[in-house]
Design a protein around this motif. Sequence first.
Motif, PDB file in Angstrom:
ATOM      1  N   THR A 288      -1.843   6.060   7.979  1.00  0.00           N
ATOM      2  CA  THR A 288      -1.788   5.740   8.144  1.00  0.00           C
ATOM      3  C   THR A 288      -0.938   5.479  10.279  1.00  0.00           C
ATOM      4  O   THR A 288      -2.256   5.641  11.009  1.00  0.00           O
TER       5      THR A 288
ATOM      6  N   LYS B 196      -3.941   8.413  11.942  1.00  0.00           N
ATOM      7  CA  LYS B 196      -4.913   8.295  11.601  1.00  0.00           C
ATOM      8  C   LYS B 196      -4.650   6.646  13.378  1.00  0.00           C
ATOM      9  O   LYS B 196      -5.795   7.412  13.681  1.00  0.00           O
TER      10      LYS B 196
ATOM     11  N   GLY C 179      -8.880  12.545  11.759  1.00  0.00           N
ATOM     12  CA  GLY C 179      -8.291  11.113  11.569  1.00  0.00           C
ATOM     13  C   GLY C 179      -8.412  11.721   9.976  1.00  0.00           C
ATOM     14  O   GLY C 179      -8.671  10.119   8.835  1.00  0.00           O
ATOM     15  N   THR C 180      -8.736  12.177   9.256  1.00  0.00           N
ATOM     16  CA  THR C 180      -9.424  12.489   7.948  1.00  0.00           C
ATOM     17  C   THR C 180      -7.420  12.376   6.543  1.00  0.00           C
ATOM     18  O   THR C 180      -6.326  12.889   7.844  1.00  0.00           O
TER      19      THR C 180
ATOM     20  N   SER D  91      -4.529  10.058  15.475  1.00  0.00           N
ATOM     21  CA  SER D  91      -6.007  10.928  16.430  1.00  0.00           C
ATOM     22  C   SER D  91      -6.603  10.214  17.549  1.00  0.00           C
ATOM     23  O   SER D  91      -7.470  10.784  17.740  1.00  0.00           O
TER      24      SER D  91
END
Length: 261
Positions: free
Chosen positions: A165, A168, A248-249, A171
């Motif tokens: 998280t 993410k 963000g993966t 990113s």
Amino acid sequence: MEISLIGKHALVGGSSKGIGEGIARELARCGASVTVMGRSEGKLQILVNELDSSNGQEHHYLTTDMMHLERYKNDILEHLKKYPVDILVNNTPGPPPGFVGELRDEDYAKAFDLLFRTINFTTQAVTEHMKSTGFGRIINVTSVTIKEPKPELVLSNTIRASIITWAKSLSQELGPFGITVNSILTGYFDTERLEEVNRKKAERSGKSMDELQAEMAAQNSLNRIGQPEEYGYLVCFLASDKAAYLTGTAIPLDGGYLRSV
Ligand SMILES: NC(=O)c1ccc[n+]([C@@H]2O[C@H](COP(=O)([O-])OP(=O)(O)OC[C@H]3O[C@@H](n4cnc5c(N)ncnc54)[C@H](OP(=O)(O)O)[C@@H]3O)[C@@H](O)[C@H]2O)c1
């Protein structure tokens, strides 16, 4: 498709052996200059000399200990003064195993320093340079257990989930600067760590190492355990300009271990 990392400098955590070593070898094959990191100076020196340098690139090593956060921070900052980083692979050693009922408050604090604070610190330290060049790659080595937690690996399950998280969020923050942030959910890979886990299981269960290895492989759809260079292939792609639209993966690299989608 050709992947070229010529002109880029990569810093790879925990890379004197195992998955980190596999990553470092492949990054160098794609033309990157690589800094490998770990505690064992002898191993790092040998590896630096073995890394591909056919593109005229130089490689370096950094001897440090991620269990000692303040020393680690100093070592990183000193190294970055000489060698700014374009590609950061956040790979830490794994935390000790343990069930919820066994772990103490201090165990969580130590594991948080190791698995989260080292990664956050290193990332913050490299992003200024990445922003200034408009290119950066941050790649986090995590685990499949963040999706399907193993009850005996609570520290890893819990703290590595927070890396996903965190990554993410990062990113989104760094995307406008041309910096991508991706995480890899690691399945079984053929490393000393895995061998050690199986050796301990063999002592407890009376099964042979070969039996245990086969049982592990059978948990994967592909019925085998991954090789460190296969980890390197994915990292090279993520590090390249070919992966500029991917951020963000959290990508499983597990031979089909995960049952969930
Ligand atoms: N292999 C798997 O199947 C698997 C599965 C899921 C997740 N993972 C995760 O993937 C990561 C890499 O695993 P691996 O199997 O490659 O492990 P490994 O073979 O044990 O290698 C660990 C690397 O980290 C370095 N290291 C260990 N302690 C360190 C410290 N205190 N400070 C700095 N460097 C240190 C080691 O070098 P030195 O000994 O020279 O310090 C080595 O280069 C770990 O976080 C692991 O939990 C692995």
